[in-house]
Write a protein that holds these residues in place. Structure first.
Motif, mmCIF file in Angstrom:
data_model
loop_
_atom_site.group_PDB
_atom_site.id
_atom_site.type_symbol
_atom_site.label_atom_id
_atom_site.label_comp_id
_atom_site.label_asym_id
_atom_site.label_seq_id
_atom_site.Cartn_x
_atom_site.Cartn_y
_atom_site.Cartn_z
ATOM 1 N N CYS A 111 -4.161 -1.684 -2.436
ATOM 2 C CA CYS A 111 -4.789 -0.545 -1.187
ATOM 3 C C CYS A 111 -6.465 -1.002 -0.578
ATOM 4 O O CYS A 111 -6.976 -2.690 -1.454
ATOM 5 C CB CYS A 111 -5.927 0.249 -2.667
ATOM 6 N N GLN B 12 -3.463 -2.397 -7.251
ATOM 7 C CA GLN B 12 -3.606 -1.241 -7.553
ATOM 8 C C GLN B 12 -2.457 -1.050 -9.376
ATOM 9 O O GLN B 12 -1.150 -1.279 -9.006
ATOM 10 C CB GLN B 12 -3.699 0.127 -6.939
ATOM 11 N N GLU C 226 -6.832 -5.375 -2.797
ATOM 12 C CA GLU C 226 -6.860 -5.182 -3.961
ATOM 13 C C GLU C 226 -5.601 -4.799 -4.896
ATOM 14 O O GLU C 226 -5.681 -2.985 -4.212
ATOM 15 C CB GLU C 226 -8.303 -3.895 -4.413
ATOM 16 N N LYS D 69 -1.700 0.136 -11.856
ATOM 17 C CA LYS D 69 -1.098 1.631 -12.367
ATOM 18 C C LYS D 69 0.269 2.121 -11.961
ATOM 19 O O LYS D 69 1.483 2.079 -12.637
ATOM 20 C CB LYS D 69 -1.478 3.610 -11.686
ATOM 21 N N LYS E 38 0.656 -1.132 -0.289
ATOM 22 C CA LYS E 38 -0.319 0.132 0.637
ATOM 23 C C LYS E 38 0.750 1.669 0.065
ATOM 24 O O LYS E 38 0.639 2.270 -0.721
ATOM 25 C CB LYS E 38 -0.709 -0.214 1.291
#
Length: 110
Positions: A66, A79, A77, A81, A60
């Motif tokens: 996140c 992320q 979940e 990017k 995180k």
């Protein structure tokens, strides 16, 4: 700090986070299975809930995961990017190597 340097430093943190086997496995599971609770992430493994939680918080911190609350459970979940940014960084390095190797080949052949 220059924007490019900041981007490289953020990418370095992603690579550092993925350098741990447990975190890499967590990212792989979240990538393939979608959002999962800590209970699901610890099923069948030798890693405790506390350790998984610690690793998830590291993910995180670098923007790779996140969490949200679903009842009493935290659901984590991926992320994507930061992974895309890291891939672009590797693509850039690969392109630089291709150019350098092309110059070396030309030099050796001449």
């Amino acid at each position: 700090m220059k924007p490019l340097r900041r981007g490289i430093e953020k990418t370095a943190l992603v690579f550092a986070a993925l350098g741990d086997d447990t975190r890499l496995r967590l990212v792989a599971r979240l990538s393939s299975e979608g959002p999962l609770s800590i209970a699901r992430l610890t099923e069948g493994g030798a890693v405790t809930r506390q350790a998984v939680t610690k690793h998830l918080h590291i993910l995180k911190d670098v923007g790779l995961a996140c969490s949200s609350k679903l009842g009493r459970e935290s659901v984590w979940e991926l992320q994507p990017k930061p992974l895309e940014t890291a891939r672009q960084c590797l693509d850039g390095i690969s392109a630089q190597w291709d150019v350098a190797l092309g110059r070396l080949k030309d030099f050796v052949e001449d």
